[in-house]
Structures are given as C-alpha cells and as structure tokens.
Scaffold this active site. Structure first.
Site, mmCIF file in Angstrom:
data_model
loop_
_atom_site.group_PDB
_atom_site.id
_atom_site.type_symbol
_atom_site.label_atom_id
_atom_site.label_comp_id
_atom_site.label_asym_id
_atom_site.label_seq_id
_atom_site.Cartn_x
_atom_site.Cartn_y
_atom_site.Cartn_z
ATOM 1 C CB CYS A 89 12.381 -18.793 -2.087
ATOM 2 S SG CYS A 89 13.162 -17.882 -0.715
ATOM 3 C CG HIS A 223 16.675 -19.769 -4.121
ATOM 4 N ND1 HIS A 223 15.824 -18.987 -4.876
ATOM 5 C CD2 HIS A 223 16.692 -19.225 -2.873
ATOM 6 C CE1 HIS A 223 15.350 -18.000 -4.128
ATOM 7 N NE2 HIS A 223 15.855 -18.121 -2.907
ATOM 8 C CD GLU A 225 16.359 -20.381 -8.186
ATOM 9 O OE1 GLU A 225 16.119 -19.293 -7.640
ATOM 10 O OE2 GLU A 225 15.856 -21.462 -7.816
#
EC number: 4.3.2.10
Length: 242
Positions: A89, A223, A225
């Site tokens: 990001c 992202h 994750e």
C-alpha cells in the site's frame, strides 16, 4: 542436507515505523510460511531474510514516520546488497520519486494547493489522486499482470515471467484501500538493466500501478494480507524467494 536447515522457516522483519496494521500483515506472512518479527532495530532488519514495509494513510505522514526510525536508510541498505524487500500500500507508494497531496482548508500548502513530498526514488513516478467519482477505491479488483512486452517494444530484454503472481488465476481479485496511485510509469530506456515488471489495475478513469517486481524489490498497492487465498499465495511466492 541437514534436515533442520532444509526445514528452516525464513525470517522476515516487519518494519514497525508507526504506519499500517502490522499485526494483520504479521499473521498473513506467518501463514505464508515465515517467522515474522515486528521491529525497527537496524541489526534485526539487516539480518532478516526479508523485510516487509507496510503503510496506510497520508504519503507525507508515512515518509515522516519512516525518516524518524531511519527506515529509508534501512531499506536502501538492504536493496544495495540485493536483499529482498516487500512494500504494501503506502509502503509501495513511498518507493517512487514523490507524492502530491492537496491541502484542505488552512495549512502549510494553503487551501487546495498541492504539497509535494519526496519519496525514496527507487522508481520514477509521482503518486497522485485517482480520477474517480468514488474515492477511496475500496474493495476487490482484478490486476492486469504484466508480461514484459512493453520492454521488448523498446528494444530492451523482456522481463522474466511473473514470480509474484505465479499460480494465481487472472480472474482473482485483490483488496484495495486507497485514493492515490502512480498513473504513469516512466520506463527507463538505457538498455543496461532489465526493467521492472509492472502490473496494473483500474478504478474510475484512472489506470494505476497495482504491483511491481524489480529483482529483490517487490511492492503491491493492494493488501495481500486482506486478499484471501490469492493474497496468501502471493505472500507464499514472496516467502519462497527468501
């Protein structure tokens, strides 16, 4: 080969400089097969097999926080030695030349005036506000995976096939949360080095850099994750390079 060595999990340092949800990223990279240590200790950062640089919020604030823990130097030292780094990001955005933000109301830049913040300059480009009716760009989106063809068109060696998106279907979607991005990639044409492999996405009227593979330096605007199985596979691909 010693079985204890062959089964060793790579050690990843997650740079804790006050920006980003470090625990979410930590858990995801651990699921991807690495041991993760949240740290800002220079020796730990340099010793790690991989360095993860998160980031959320304003570009200028992230750069200020990064400087406060000498994070820019730590990243630069690792890259100078060919050591793997992954930015996520705003952790990707700070790797470009500069970011531009527009002040609202009163402030240093004045109402509506552009305020420029110098980035790390690993890649050419400016992080600018996306041209879209709805911001932030929040939610799931596909990624146009690069194949190195733009480099071939300029007479440069084509980039190797993607390692970042290996084993990930083209229809998979990734989770984005941002209002700014790099919308032009100024490809170097000196012919001396293999160019980065650049991946794109679109939102509104903007096409922006979604991810970059550049030797030991990887970065994503989205992202991983928070991107389910596809994001986990991408993180596993990175861990496999360590």
């Amino acid at each position: 080969m010693n079985s204890s060595l062959s089964s060793r999990r790579p050690h990843v340092a997650l740079l804790d400089y006050g920006s980003g949800n470090v625990r979410s990223a930590q858990r995801a990279v651990e699921r991807a097969g690495a041991e993760v240590e949240v740290t800002r200790d220079p020796e730990t950062v340099q010793r790690a097999d991989g360095l993860l640089v998160p980031g959320v919020g304003a570009y200028s604030a992230c750069m200020k926080q990064l400087h406060s823990v000498y994070g820019d130097r730590l990243i630069g030292q690792r890259l100078a030695g060919g050591r793997p780094v992954l930015g996520i990001c705003v952790g990707m955005q700070i790797l470009f030349d500069r970011g531009v933000e527009f002040a609202e109301g009163t402030g240093e830049a004045g109402a509506g005036e552009a305020a420029f913040t110098e980035g790390m300059g690993e890649w050419p480009g400016t992080v600018e506000k996306l041209d879209a009716d709805v911001l932030p760009h929040m939610g799931w989106n596909t990624v146009e995976v690069g194949d190195g063809s733009s480099a071939s068109a300029l007479g440069k060696p084509a980039a190797e096939p993607t390692k970042m998106f290996a084993g990930i279907e083209e229809t998979e979607r990734f989770y984005f949360v941002h209002s700014y991005g790099v919308q032009e990639w100024e490809l170097l044409t000196d012919g001396r080095t293999e160019p980065p492999l650049v991946h794109w996405a679109s939102h509104g009227r903007s096409r922006f850099v979604a991810a970059v593979e550049n030797g030991p330096l990887w970065a994503t605007q989205f992202h991983p994750e928070k991107s389910g199985d596809a994001g986990l596979k991408l993180l596993q691909n990175w861990v496999d390079t360590l």
